[in-house]
Design an enzyme around this catalytic site. Structure first.
Site, PDB file in Angstrom:
ATOM      1  N   ASP A 332       3.201   5.961   3.948  1.00  0.00           N
ATOM      2  CA  ASP A 332       3.695   6.335   2.699  1.00  0.00           C
ATOM      3  C   ASP A 332       3.468   7.665   2.198  1.00  0.00           C
ATOM      4  O   ASP A 332       2.611   8.816   3.257  1.00  0.00           O
ATOM      5  CB  ASP A 332       3.190   5.517   1.863  1.00  0.00           C
ATOM      6  CG  ASP A 332       3.347   5.152   0.384  1.00  0.00           C
ATOM      7  OD1 ASP A 332       4.335   5.575  -0.248  1.00  0.00           O
ATOM      8  OD2 ASP A 332       2.152   5.201  -0.738  1.00  0.00           O
ATOM      9  N   ASP A 520      -1.129   2.938   0.556  1.00  0.00           N
ATOM     10  CA  ASP A 520      -2.192   3.283  -0.318  1.00  0.00           C
ATOM     11  C   ASP A 520      -1.711   1.993  -1.323  1.00  0.00           C
ATOM     12  O   ASP A 520      -2.657   1.929  -2.516  1.00  0.00           O
ATOM     13  CB  ASP A 520      -2.401   4.206  -1.078  1.00  0.00           C
ATOM     14  CG  ASP A 520      -1.361   5.049  -1.741  1.00  0.00           C
ATOM     15  OD1 ASP A 520      -0.445   4.801  -1.923  1.00  0.00           O
ATOM     16  OD2 ASP A 520      -2.103   5.531  -3.398  1.00  0.00           O
ATOM     17  N   ASP A 524       2.846  -0.937  -0.764  1.00  0.00           N
ATOM     18  CA  ASP A 524       2.822  -1.059   0.212  1.00  0.00           C
ATOM     19  C   ASP A 524       1.793  -2.427   1.018  1.00  0.00           C
ATOM     20  O   ASP A 524       1.981  -1.358   3.055  1.00  0.00           O
ATOM     21  CB  ASP A 524       1.790   1.073   1.188  1.00  0.00           C
ATOM     22  CG  ASP A 524       2.487   2.210   0.693  1.00  0.00           C
ATOM     23  OD1 ASP A 524       3.392   1.891   0.994  1.00  0.00           O
ATOM     24  OD2 ASP A 524       1.871   1.879   0.040  1.00  0.00           O
TER      25      ASP A 524
END
Length: 624
Positions: A332, A520, A524
């Site tokens: 990410d 995080d 996700d």
């Protein structure tokens, strides 16, 4: 060893139950150990047998029970079966302390592995905290706090500053900047006003919102994402423990050899039945893989302990095995590779305008705003704001700020606020446009701050042999591309929803390669659960991401991903060394027991020696 309770009280019950079980296990092992020592030094004959039987039951009964249940389901040759046969055999040939020691060592090995999983899980926050349990329901009698699941579609709820939106709906009154990053991954807070769609899981930053509920608790956006996490976790195949795989071949083999040793020689007239039944039982006792039972789980436990020492929490030894095999990695952006804090990266003044004037006008316009972009601009200006120069400061909802500066009208915000005079930038950064007294002054480019060790993290992963390093982001494609270039990634995909991230992950795994993903946010969580190894950034990461992940980096440092891989590879190397060493020595002792009249105490001494060497080797995994 996860606790799948939904309510706070239930979670406390589960944790309390696990603590009680651990205490009872330790008490059982201590009791058996004390009685074993007493039997060895203070009792003989029948008294020794009785004391050993009492010592055997606390540690042996759970294994006997498991073996019996497995046999009822057609699973005859597992480690429980071998432990049962070996320990009962030891009793049959009069080696009572050995029977107890076999079960005690096995129980210690199992406890070490369970402790590794439980201690890691204790550092992970509860998943339920992501989805608010309560809502502020607006009634004729005022605002009443109720359980979110009892709110019906069409009812009105109030979300105050700092509160998380409990249900999906439509904003009917109020204006607020809202942190949507837990759901979308978008680093820039969005402004919600009347008519805006409200998504559960987002956090109101600086204003109150009245929201009409359009979806029930179970249908909300955050609930759908959590359901994806649950489904992905159920479908994730987990590697079998080596001892179980080994026992499928080893146990039937040694049992078959023991039967042949007990039956064939007497039938051939080479000795008495009693003599060779005794030898066969001794063979079974010697065959018990104590060194494997202790050293293999201890190797993983040491690896997990080393990881924890460096702020990397592993949820089980099986994830170390997978991490050692990782070939492809995806990440990410916001909160994983970048800080989530904005800074001014470039000033683009219009022709004839100085950079100083551009930044000064923008800073004065944004001086009263709490928006992260405004804060970054004021910080970049670095000079005290003289409020006597300002008047008629006004926020234009969804567009920016308007003010009168030194008697001239100043505008600062999106291109739509400035009008046709604006010169749109094609940069991949976030742009804030500025005008003064009807004249376009230019634009200020801001970007999220890349973490100091992000570039080094990517370089380290390449040195470890990983390839196709990819960014999967909720931000715009242009922003994702720019960050990927700066960090040195191979690919970048932007504007992705959680479901689209999962699809990208499945494509990366299409060639059968082991995929690592680091993220995080709650957006996700589904892909963290789908990836072969999911890594959550725990310092600022969402509870859902940490629960879905297989490991958590508590310091939010992406460079620790490479450290975790090095620890995993070292741990696996040590485990394989112990396996090879233990099996080789065990095979030698077993062979000698068949061709020589080896005393059982010699075999036990050799087995204990092998076990100690394997344990000392396993402890090397504590250092990286």
């Amino acid at each position: 060893m996860s606790c799948h309770c939904c309510e706070h009280e239930s979670r406390e019950h589960c944790v309390h139950g696990q603590t009680q079980a651990s205490r009872l296990a330790v008490i059982r092992m201590v009791l058996s150990g004390i009685l074993l020592i007493a039997a060895l030094f203070f009792f003989k004959g029948t008294a020794e047998l009785l004391v050993c039987l009492i010592a055997y039951l606390p540690v042996g009964f759970p294994v006997l029970k498991e073996a019996a249940e497995n046999m009822m389901h057609g699973k005859f040759f597992d480690e429980n079966f071998l432990m049962t046969v070996a320990s009962v055999g030891a009793f049959c040939i009069g080696e009572y302390p050995e029977a107890v020691a076999v079960m005690l060592l096995y129980d210690i090995g199992e406890m070490l592995q369970d402790k590794a999983v439980d201690s890691s899980r204790e550092s992970i926050k509860a998943l339920v905290n992501i989805r608010p349990d309560h809502a502020n329901l607006m009634t004729e009698d005022g605002i009443v706090t109720v359980e979110a699941k009892t709110v019906h579609i069409g009812e009105m709820i109030m979300v105050r500053p700092g509160e998380r939106v409990p249900l999906d709906g439509i904003v009917r009154e109020g204006d607020a900047y809202v942190d949507t990053s837990p759901l979308t991954g978008e680093s820039v807070p969005q402004e919600w006003s009347a008519g805006s769609s409200a998504l559960a899981g987002c956090v109101a930053k600086d204003g109150a919102l009245k929201i009409e509920v359009t979806k029930s608790f179970g249908q909300s956006s955050v609930s759908r994402i959590l359901k994806l996490v649950e489904d992905a976790q159920e479908n994730k195949a987990k590697p079998e423990q080596f001892i179980t795989r080994f026992a499928r071949v080893y146990t039937p083999l040694v049992c078959a050899i023991a039967v042949l040793v007990a039956v064939l020689p007497p039938l051939m007239g080479w000795g008495t039945w009693a003599q060779f039944i005794h030898k066969a039982l001794a063979f079974l006792v010697i065959s018990c893989p104590c060194a494997l039972v202790i050293s293999v789980p201890l190797s993983f436990f040491a690896g997990i302990g080393c990881s924890s020492h460096h702020g990397i929490l592993m949820k089980g030894g099986n994830y170390l095995e997978l991490l050692a095999k990782v070939e492809v990695a995806a990440f990410d952006k916001t909160g994983t590779l970048t800080e989530g804090n904005f800074r001014v990266t470039k000033l683009q003044p219009a022709s004839g305008v100085s950079e100083a004037l551009l930044l000064e006008v923008a800073a004065y316009c944004e001086s009263q705003s709490t928006h992260p972009l405004a804060t970054a601009i004021v910080d970049a200006y670095g000079t005290d704001i003289d409020n006597t120069r300002l008047s008629q400061l006004k926020e234009i909802a969804g567009h920016g700020m308007q003010a009168v500066l030194d008697g001239k009208q100043a505008l600062c915000g999106k291109s739509e606020l400035i009008g046709d005079m604006v010169e749109l930038t094609q940069s991949g950064e976030t742009a804030v446009y500025v005008a003064l007294d009807g004249a376009y002054l230019g634009c200020i480019l801001l970007s999220d701050t890349i973490k100091p060790d992000a570039v080094k993290a990517v370089q380290e992963l390449r040195r470890l042999g990983l390839h196709d390093l990819t960014m999967l982001s909720g931000d715009r494609q242009s922003i994702a591309d720019q960050v990927a270039r700066e960090i040195g990634l191979d690919h970048a995909f932007g504007a992705l929803l959680p479901e689209e991230k999962v699809a990208c992950a499945q494509k990366l795994k299409a060639n059968g390669e082991t995929l690592l993903y680091a993220g995080d946010g709650i957006n996700d969580a589904p892909i963290l659960a789908v990836a072969d190894v999911g890594i959550a950034m725990g310092g600022l990461g969402s509870d859902a991401a940490m629960e879905a992940a297989d490991m958590v980096i508590m310091s939010d440092e992406p460079n620790k991903i490479a450290l975790a891989i090095r620890i995993a590879r070292k741990t696996m190397a040590i485990a394989k060394e112990n396996i090879a060493f233990s099996i080789a020595v065990k095979a030698l002792i077993l062979t000698l027991s068949l061709v020589c009249n080896m005393g059982l105490w010699i075999a036990v001494f050799a087995d204990v020696g092998v076990c100690m060497l394997a344990v000392l080797n396993a402890m090397r995994a504590m250092r990286v």
